[in-house]
Design an enzyme around this catalytic site. Structure first.
Site: not given
Lengths: 247, 247
Positions: A53, A51, A198
């Protein structure tokens, strides 16, 4: 049933992430609807490499799905694209052996994080980069990143969440480049923790800004504590570039 | 009153063009509001090098405005940018002699038209290019464009509109380049007619697709009839790159 693999590109800016959630626009739901419209099979379910985000982009996301339809891959490519909105596109379609699983068989993923440190933000690429007002010291960031290469417990770079059993991962490639006011950080690994790239980007930006010495990154890694690392850099700078498989 | 020049960049995608129109989001109104908010002068009016249409982008649009405020240019730059939405940015601010007029003093403008002829559209740059499904023959387009260089009556490339007195203009530079699946057409002239670059782009695309022979462009020019040229290519591919002044 045939097993079809798709390589998918999407601009994550107007999606609430990959995974279907009632009441939200998601890439999964958008793609599954476009496939169902072609095949006539109402319950198409795509299996994704991983997945992404809300706000995260993909250049080369990989999925597979099973279908009884006998359209050749090139027809699937064109017809699914005709059913998709402009911010998602299928770049390639191929028929795979029954056993192929886009998630389980993924060996490595390459993510890119894009930073812009020009004096004013770029109106055209603002949706595809993290704009930092301070000029970043790329040489310091490169040196600071070296300890991250290889096999480590990356718990310091993992957002708390129902996490995987282990936070040990292997970064096989890590590179930071600058061209003018643009920086891109490429990280390839055998797997990623939640928000890992990130958090790495946010940490290296703190070094590039001069907030932290280069040596601090190795200390953060050893701490195995998310509070030690830098902030989670914004979603809009992150791109899933490529997923690698053995075959 | 001080005369201030600004160089402005904007993503035209969510604007209904440059010129203020009640009930529409325009670049002019957005910029004037941001300046007024800084200066406290309610009726700031910016004078632009030339309007751009709905959907057209600018990298280096130029305006000037008069103000009684004594903020130095670098403060104007920062403060106006703080008041602007993310799709408009002031790149430079400078104080000019009283007589400077961004419109009247403009000597040449450079426009760029961006075309993408890859097999599938690009999700990230779809708002900044015209996607053509046929592979274009750039060599043929380059040869076809040669007769457009220099001083001509470009009436065939002018959308009917309350037009200028004369449709004679001088194209001082014309170049077409390809990098991968991306083409960009640069046109610099002493002035442009309404939709001129987009009509030139639409005409050259017809040549690149093989619909028209290369020699047809010279015939279109001589016809002085808009119906002879190709379609007006979409606004989203067009960028005002630079406005040149003598000083």
């Amino acid at each position: 049933m045939r097993n079809v693999k798709l390589i998918v590109s999407y601009d994550g800016g107007d999606f609430n992430g990959w995974q279907t959630q009632p009441g939200f626009r998601t890439v999964q739901e958008t793609l599954e609807s476009a496939i169902s419209k072609l095949t006539g099979e109402p319950k198409t379910r795509v299996n994704v490499s991983g997945r992404t985000d809300a706000g995260v982009h993909a250049v080369g996301q990989v999925v597979n799905f099973y279908t009884a339809s006998d359209h050749p891959p090139e027809v699937i490519l064109r017809a699914v694209n005709a059913n998709l909105p402009p911010d998602v596109i299928v770049r390639d379609a191929a028929e795979m052996p029954q056993s192929f699983d886009a998630n389980r068989d993924a060996k490595r993923k390459l993510y890119r994080y894009v930073i812009h440190d020009g004096p004013v933000s770029d109106v055209f690429l603002r949706r595809y980069a993290y704009h930092v007002r301070n000029r970043l010291d790329v040489a310091a960031m490169k040196r600071a990143a070296v300890p991250l290469l290889g096999r480590h417990d990356f718990h310091s770079f993992e957002t708390n969440w129902p996490n995987r059993m282990s936070s040990v991962r292997t970064i096989t490639h890590l590179a930071l480049n600058r061209l003018g006011d643009w920086l891109w950080l490429d990280v390839e690994a055998d797997g990623f923790l939640y928000n890992m790239v990130r958090a790495v980007a946010g940490t290296l930006v703190n070094v590039g800004r001069g907030y932290w010495p280069e040596s601090h990154v190795a200390e953060i890694l050893q701490a195995e504590d998310r509070k030690e690392a830098g902030p989670t850099a914004p979603a809009q700078g992150l791109f899933l570039m490529r997923v690698s498989y053995d075959r």
